[in-house]
Design a protein around this motif. Structure first.
Motif, PDB file in Angstrom:
ATOM      1  N   GLN A 221      -9.690  -8.422 -14.927  1.00 13.23           N
ATOM      2  CA  GLN A 221     -10.572  -7.391 -14.386  1.00 13.23           C
ATOM      3  C   GLN A 221      -9.827  -6.073 -14.198  1.00 13.23           C
ATOM      4  O   GLN A 221     -10.356  -4.998 -14.521  1.00 13.23           O
ATOM      5  CB  GLN A 221     -11.164  -7.873 -13.062  1.00 13.23           C
ATOM      6  CG  GLN A 221     -11.995  -9.132 -13.180  1.00 13.23           C
ATOM      7  CD  GLN A 221     -12.391  -9.695 -11.825  1.00 13.23           C
ATOM      8  OE1 GLN A 221     -11.924  -9.218 -10.790  1.00 13.23           O
ATOM      9  NE2 GLN A 221     -13.229 -10.715 -11.822  1.00 13.23           N
ATOM     10  N   TRP A 222      -8.626  -6.152 -13.687  1.00 12.73           N
ATOM     11  CA  TRP A 222      -7.841  -4.936 -13.440  1.00 12.73           C
ATOM     12  C   TRP A 222      -7.503  -4.228 -14.762  1.00 12.73           C
ATOM     13  O   TRP A 222      -7.583  -2.999 -14.855  1.00 12.73           O
ATOM     14  CB  TRP A 222      -6.575  -5.301 -12.687  1.00 12.73           C
ATOM     15  CG  TRP A 222      -5.688  -4.132 -12.387  1.00 12.73           C
ATOM     16  CD1 TRP A 222      -4.510  -3.800 -12.979  1.00 12.73           C
ATOM     17  CD2 TRP A 222      -5.914  -3.135 -11.388  1.00 12.73           C
ATOM     18  NE1 TRP A 222      -3.985  -2.664 -12.433  1.00 12.73           N
ATOM     19  CE2 TRP A 222      -4.829  -2.230 -11.441  1.00 12.73           C
ATOM     20  CE3 TRP A 222      -6.921  -2.912 -10.457  1.00 12.73           C
ATOM     21  CZ2 TRP A 222      -4.731  -1.129 -10.601  1.00 12.73           C
ATOM     22  CZ3 TRP A 222      -6.818  -1.806  -9.616  1.00 12.73           C
ATOM     23  CH2 TRP A 222      -5.737  -0.938  -9.702  1.00 12.73           C
ATOM     24  N   ARG A 223      -7.139  -4.985 -15.764  1.00 12.75           N
ATOM     25  CA  ARG A 223      -6.815  -4.398 -17.071  1.00 12.75           C
ATOM     26  C   ARG A 223      -8.036  -3.674 -17.648  1.00 12.75           C
ATOM     27  O   ARG A 223      -7.915  -2.560 -18.172  1.00 12.75           O
ATOM     28  CB  ARG A 223      -6.348  -5.489 -18.037  1.00 12.75           C
ATOM     29  CG  ARG A 223      -5.958  -4.969 -19.412  1.00 12.75           C
ATOM     30  CD  ARG A 223      -5.641  -6.098 -20.360  1.00 12.75           C
ATOM     31  NE  ARG A 223      -4.473  -6.865 -19.944  1.00 12.75           N
ATOM     32  CZ  ARG A 223      -4.518  -8.095 -19.471  1.00 12.75           C
ATOM     33  NH1 ARG A 223      -5.688  -8.713 -19.327  1.00 12.75           N
ATOM     34  NH2 ARG A 223      -3.415  -8.725 -19.116  1.00 12.75           N
ATOM     35  N   ASP A 224      -9.186  -4.287 -17.544  1.00 11.89           N
ATOM     36  CA  ASP A 224     -10.392  -3.667 -18.080  1.00 11.89           C
ATOM     37  C   ASP A 224     -10.743  -2.395 -17.320  1.00 11.89           C
ATOM     38  O   ASP A 224     -11.109  -1.375 -17.925  1.00 11.89           O
ATOM     39  CB  ASP A 224     -11.543  -4.672 -18.011  1.00 11.89           C
ATOM     40  CG  ASP A 224     -12.846  -4.101 -18.543  1.00 11.89           C
ATOM     41  OD1 ASP A 224     -12.932  -3.870 -19.764  1.00 11.89           O
ATOM     42  OD2 ASP A 224     -13.765  -3.877 -17.730  1.00 11.89           O
ATOM     43  N   LEU A 225     -10.626  -2.430 -15.991  1.00  9.92           N
ATOM     44  CA  LEU A 225     -10.940  -1.246 -15.186  1.00  9.92           C
ATOM     45  C   LEU A 225      -9.983  -0.096 -15.495  1.00  9.92           C
ATOM     46  O   LEU A 225     -10.392   1.063 -15.629  1.00  9.92           O
ATOM     47  CB  LEU A 225     -10.887  -1.601 -13.704  1.00  9.92           C
ATOM     48  CG  LEU A 225     -11.985  -2.534 -13.186  1.00  9.92           C
ATOM     49  CD1 LEU A 225     -11.694  -2.955 -11.756  1.00  9.92           C
ATOM     50  CD2 LEU A 225     -13.352  -1.856 -13.280  1.00  9.92           C
ATOM     51  N   CYS A 230      -8.674   5.148 -17.940  1.00  5.11           N
ATOM     52  CA  CYS A 230      -7.768   5.980 -18.744  1.00  5.11           C
ATOM     53  C   CYS A 230      -8.475   6.614 -19.932  1.00  5.11           C
ATOM     54  O   CYS A 230      -8.105   7.715 -20.362  1.00  5.11           O
ATOM     55  CB  CYS A 230      -6.584   5.144 -19.227  1.00  5.11           C
ATOM     56  SG  CYS A 230      -5.481   4.587 -17.914  1.00  5.11           S
ATOM     57  N   PHE A 231      -9.479   5.952 -20.502  1.00  4.64           N
ATOM     58  CA  PHE A 231     -10.163   6.492 -21.670  1.00  4.64           C
ATOM     59  C   PHE A 231     -11.415   7.283 -21.310  1.00  4.64           C
ATOM     60  O   PHE A 231     -12.210   7.611 -22.194  1.00  4.64           O
ATOM     61  CB  PHE A 231     -10.517   5.355 -22.633  1.00  4.64           C
ATOM     62  CG  PHE A 231      -9.332   4.832 -23.392  1.00  4.64           C
ATOM     63  CD1 PHE A 231      -8.912   5.440 -24.562  1.00  4.64           C
ATOM     64  CD2 PHE A 231      -8.612   3.743 -22.919  1.00  4.64           C
ATOM     65  CE1 PHE A 231      -7.809   4.969 -25.248  1.00  4.64           C
ATOM     66  CE2 PHE A 231      -7.517   3.264 -23.599  1.00  4.64           C
ATOM     67  CZ  PHE A 231      -7.107   3.877 -24.779  1.00  4.64           C
ATOM     68  N   GLY A 232     -11.605   7.589 -20.022  1.00  5.56           N
ATOM     69  CA  GLY A 232     -12.655   8.509 -19.609  1.00  5.56           C
ATOM     70  C   GLY A 232     -14.028   7.919 -19.478  1.00  5.56           C
ATOM     71  O   GLY A 232     -15.022   8.660 -19.547  1.00  5.56           O
ATOM     72  N   PHE A 233     -14.148   6.606 -19.269  1.00  6.12           N
ATOM     73  CA  PHE A 233     -15.458   5.984 -19.132  1.00  6.12           C
ATOM     74  C   PHE A 233     -15.749   5.569 -17.696  1.00  6.12           C
ATOM     75  O   PHE A 233     -16.603   4.726 -17.453  1.00  6.12           O
ATOM     76  CB  PHE A 233     -15.558   4.758 -20.047  1.00  6.12           C
ATOM     77  CG  PHE A 233     -15.550   5.098 -21.509  1.00  6.12           C
ATOM     78  CD1 PHE A 233     -16.697   5.549 -22.133  1.00  6.12           C
ATOM     79  CD2 PHE A 233     -14.386   4.991 -22.241  1.00  6.12           C
ATOM     80  CE1 PHE A 233     -16.682   5.868 -23.483  1.00  6.12           C
ATOM     81  CE2 PHE A 233     -14.360   5.298 -23.586  1.00  6.12           C
ATOM     82  CZ  PHE A 233     -15.508   5.751 -24.221  1.00  6.12           C
ATOM     83  N   GLY A 234     -15.026   6.138 -16.739  1.00 11.11           N
ATOM     84  CA  GLY A 234     -15.249   5.763 -15.347  1.00 11.11           C
ATOM     85  C   GLY A 234     -16.032   6.781 -14.558  1.00 11.11           C
ATOM     86  O   GLY A 234     -16.417   6.525 -13.410  1.00 11.11           O
ATOM     87  N   HIS A 235     -16.297   7.968 -15.122  1.00 14.60           N
ATOM     88  CA  HIS A 235     -16.952   9.031 -14.364  1.00 14.60           C
ATOM     89  C   HIS A 235     -18.463   9.001 -14.486  1.00 14.60           C
ATOM     90  O   HIS A 235     -19.164   9.609 -13.683  1.00 14.60           O
ATOM     91  CB  HIS A 235     -16.429  10.396 -14.833  1.00 14.60           C
ATOM     92  CG  HIS A 235     -14.949  10.546 -14.652  1.00 14.60           C
ATOM     93  ND1 HIS A 235     -14.364  10.760 -13.428  1.00 14.60           N
ATOM     94  CD2 HIS A 235     -13.930  10.491 -15.553  1.00 14.60           C
ATOM     95  CE1 HIS A 235     -13.059  10.850 -13.571  1.00 14.60           C
ATOM     96  NE2 HIS A 235     -12.757  10.680 -14.849  1.00 14.60           N
ATOM     97  N   SER A 236     -18.966   8.317 -15.510  1.00 10.54           N
ATOM     98  CA  SER A 236     -20.412   8.248 -15.685  1.00 10.54           C
ATOM     99  C   SER A 236     -20.774   6.853 -16.158  1.00 10.54           C
ATOM    100  O   SER A 236     -20.213   6.350 -17.144  1.00 10.54           O
ATOM    101  CB  SER A 236     -20.884   9.297 -16.708  1.00 10.54           C
ATOM    102  OG  SER A 236     -22.268   9.148 -16.972  1.00 10.54           O
ATOM    103  N   SER A 237     -21.705   6.252 -15.459  1.00 12.90           N
ATOM    104  CA  SER A 237     -22.146   4.911 -15.836  1.00 12.90           C
ATOM    105  C   SER A 237     -23.072   4.941 -17.040  1.00 12.90           C
ATOM    106  O   SER A 237     -23.389   3.896 -17.606  1.00 12.90           O
ATOM    107  CB  SER A 237     -22.859   4.247 -14.648  1.00 12.90           C
ATOM    108  OG  SER A 237     -23.985   5.027 -14.250  1.00 12.90           O
TER     109      SER A 237
END
Length: 802
Positions: A221-225, A230-237
């Motif tokens: 789970q941590w690796r995926d998060l 890092c690749f910019g997919f955490g700011h918008s769902s």
């Protein structure tokens, strides 16, 4: 040594004379092993000092020595929220106080307990940190609108192992530490957690709670998060990663829209590569290779496997790949080249394995794995597997790039029906107007048949550059260290592990890319300065018309390739043998005089000369014993000259300036021709003997599996060495005779040169023309010289052409 031991032993004593260094009133019986320096604290002061340091290791003085203790045993409570201070919404108020907490099995099972009548209920939480395994009493925040317990742990830098009732958590530092250990040291989860247990209690690690399974789940789970962050997919769902979006690629390889000018099509016109000097800059260069160490076993319960990033990294999407395999048809043709294991073992089945290995595509110049282009093998290295990887690689950020170079170990077989397979399989596609050029890596090319050398060598492919096509072999070396660990993982867990290590490999390539390119640039500049002057000098010394013909042939070969590339095949014209020269001279002699005699007489003299030297150097013939048997016949021994020492009078024995007066001009001309044939025969025998010796060392001596085999190989090599010495001496005698017979000096310096000892080493230039490492070799003159030509200009021209 004694001094060091004294200092170490002194550190085991009480510091500050046994007084607390903070309050100076209580006994300083506690110390911290994690804090630097010598300290002494009382219970209250050490709790205050470590209010925000819950993962420090404590010890308490028992009157004789220090023993291990913990913050929990001293009454430490970890408050969630409010910066580590107690929650104001909790019932009652209290300050830091000593809590005699006894955690038995029942309390650990329920997860909460009452420390005292006035203290609030706390939860016992096992926390795994990078320095060990800790147990802490957690007091949750109860403010209105407060977060759920697992979210409170996340805000405190703790990753919960479960959501509903968290009783185990991992610090972010521990998870980062594990990922770095796995990437750099290839540490398995089991080994990593066992290390933490020993750091916690090296004497009795079994008493430390086992959280190996939780580590396996949480690390995924941590690796995926972290990858999505890092690749910019955490700011918008709303933005979801697509195939290959969680992967790094080479920053130096051409990728339209990423690292190329906006109007690159106008700068690099779409034409045949050979006709424009700039077009090679935008050619894709890929290396394809299989790795049969990265196996994967069949899963017992595959339906329980959960995917977190299927197809988002370097491994292809499983559903699309399986759909391609179900629709593709595999050719079962045997290899028409050498007996390649990759082709002939394509249908080998392993019932206990879900995957027998992987195939990957990487950029040939920098060694970066191509995203979404790594596939599993099912039965072996089949074309249907490799085709899927190659097509995905060619389609990766390649809009507008027409030409792709594919370097593959068995490229000569793979490319035969590649276009047909792409056209007939719905799961394969290539960009419009794409042109695929196949080549074979320089190391593997040596195992191919001779026709593959010119048609698939990187040396004859413009735009390939100075690459060996074997860079994936270097990447597999470190990759193979994780294969045993990933072999028994679940399918998607293994996919994530392989993606992570490929991503890390590409990251290290990117970090060192500037230094690598600078180093290659300096080496290229030096190579040009070393090779261009001799090349220009050779060009100016050759016939201009001949050069024009070669350039036209080269242009045609670059455009049409295939059989037209055979112009690069090594050519050695067979020089006339002594038998052929004898036949020609005898026929001429018979036509002129109608008699036979002089040619046969000269040949008999040459044969006697060779026999004399062979007899004199025969180690098995014991002359001393023979003379002892003839001691009674003193007249024979004293007056007769032995046959091996008797001089032979040949036309070459007469000085060249006295030939005319002795009327031996015709005889010397005949002997000169015969000596030329003798030299040609010797050179051919030397080449064959050196080739035999190379084969003995390569195929027999180095692979000897017993002392007997090795001894036999050495004996065979020694016999070849004796033959080589014999032929060299015969050649030297022929050359000396030709020199006395008046052969022109240019021929002696160019065609019939002196043979030096260092030139007789094992050379594979002719016996293994397509070997690896040939670019830096210097070829001995007798391998390539054309002894059969009369005109020396033609000799050098044909040598350059071959």
């Amino acid at each position: 040594r004694d001094l060091f031991l004294d200092v170490i032993l002194e550190s085991e004593d009480l510091a500050n004379k046994g007084l607390c260094e903070c309050c100076q009133s209580q006994e300083g019986l506690f110390r911290c092993l994690t804090c630097s320096g010598d300290h002494a604290w009382c219970r209250a002061c050490i709790l205050e000092a470590h209010k925000s340091l819950p993962f420090h290791k404590m010890q308490q003085w028992n009157g004789k020595c220090f023993g291990d203790t913990s913050l929990v045993q001293m009454g430490y409570i970890w408050h969630m929220g409010h910066g580590g201070c107690p929650c104001p919404s909790s019932q009652g108020s209290w300050e830091w106080e000593d809590l005699d907490v006894h955690i038995d099995k029942q309390a650990e099972g329920t997860g909460s307990h009452i420390a005292s009548e006035t203290s609030p209920p706390t939860t016992s939480l096992t926390i795994i940190h990078s320095t060990g395994v800790f147990t802490h009493n957690i007091l949750w925040c109860h403010c209105p609108g407060s977060l759920q317990q697992y979210l409170q742990l996340l805000k405190a830098g703790l990753f919960p192992a479960s959501i509903s009732r968290p009783r185990t958590a991992f610090t972010f530092d521990a998870l980062d530490n594990f990922l770095i250990d796995a990437l750099e040291c290839k540490t398995s989860a089991s080994s990593f957690f066992q290390k933490l247990r020993r750091l916690t209690n090296n004497a009795f690690p079994d008493t430390v709670p086992d959280r190996y399974r939780e580590l396996m789940r949480v690390s995924r789970q941590w690796r995926d998060l972290m990858n999505r962050k890092c690749f910019g997919f955490g700011h918008s769902s709303l933005v979801k990663p697509g195939p290959g979006n969680l992967a790094l690629f080479c920053a130096a390889c051409p990728q339209p829209g990423i690292n190329m000018p906006l109007h690159w099509r106008h700068k690099y016109p779409r034409q045949v590569i050979y006709l424009f000097h700039d077009c090679w800059l935008i050619m894709q260069r890929y290396v394809v290779d299989g790795n049969f160490t990265a196996q994967h076993m069949n899963m017992r319960q595959p339906h329980l496997d959960v995917s977190l990033s299927d197809g988002l990294g370097y491994m292809v999407t499983e559903a699309g790949y399986q759909a391609h395999l179900s629709s593709a048809m595999e050719s079962k043709d045997r290899s028409s080249c050498s007996n390649h294991r990759a082709v002939n073992a394509a249908n080998t089945n392993r019932s206990n394995l879900r995957a027998t290995g992987v195939a990957a595509t990487a950029c040939a110049r920098h060694g970066c794995f191509v995203p979404h282009a790594v596939v599993d093998f099912q039965k072996g290295e089949r074309h249907m597997n490799v085709d899927y990887s190659i097509c995905n690689a060619i389609n990766h950020h390649s809009h507008g790039i027409d030409t792709s170079l594919i370097i593959y170990d068995v490229g000569c077989q793979w490319c035969i029906h590649f276009a047909e397979r792409v056209a007939n399989c719905p799961g394969l596609s290539l960009p419009e107007h794409s042109r695929v050029l196949a080549a074979v890596g320089k190391f593997h090319l040596s195992a191919h048949k001779l026709p593959c050398f010119a048609r698939f060598s990187l040396n004859f492919l413009q735009g390939a550059g100075q690459v060996d096509g074997e860079i994936l072999e270097t990447l597999w070396a470190s990759f193979n260290k994780i294969s045993p660990t990933a072999r028994s993982m679940s399918q998607y867990h293994r996919q994530e592990i392989l993606d992570d290590h490929m991503r890390d490999s590409n990251w290290k390539k990117l970090v060192g890319l500037v230094k690598t390119l600078l180093k290659k640039h300096k080496r290229a500049i030096k190579g040009i300065s070393d090779t261009k002057p001799p090349f220009d000098e050779l060009t100016h010394s050759l016939d201009v018309e001949k050069i024009a013909i070669w350039e036209n042939d080269e242009k045609k070969a670059m455009e049409k390739r295939d059989k037209y590339l055979d112009i690069y095949q090594l050519k050695i014209d067979q020089a006339p043998t002594m038998a052929e020269i004898r036949l020609r001279l005898t026929e001429a002699e018979n036509a002129d005089t109608g008699k036979l005699g002089t040619v046969s007489w000269i040949i008999q003299g040459i044969n006697l000369e060779d026999a004399q030297f062979c007899w004199a150097e025969d180690e098995e013939h014991d002359w001393e014993a023979h003379v002892a048997d003839l001691e009674d016949d003193s007249e024979l021994v004293d007056n007769e000259i032995s046959a091996e020492d008797m001089g032979l009078w040949m036309p070459s024995s007469v000085p060249h300036d006295q030939v005319t007066s002795a009327h031996l001009l015709a005889l010397q001309a005949e002997e000169l021709e015969l000596r030329r044939g003798q030299a040609n025969d010797c050179l051919e025998k030397i080449r064959l003997a050196l080739g035999d010796k190379a084969v003995i060392y390569r195929q027999h001596f180095r692979s000897a599996d017993s002392v007997w085999t090795g001894t036999r190989s050495k004996q065979e090599a020694q016999r070849c060495h004796i033959k080589i010495d014999k032929y060299v001496r015969s050649y030297q005698r022929a050359r000396s005779a030709m020199e006395r017979l008046g052969m022109d000096q240019e021929s002696l310096e160019t065609v019939y040169q002196e043979i030096l000892a260092e030139q007789l080493s094992i050379d594979k230039e002719v016996t293994e023309e397509n070997r690896f490492g040939q670019g830096s070799d210097k070829l001995a003159w007798f391998w390539r010289v054309n002894n059969g030509k009369q005109d020396q200009t033609d000799t050098w021209m044909d040598e350059c052409e071959s």
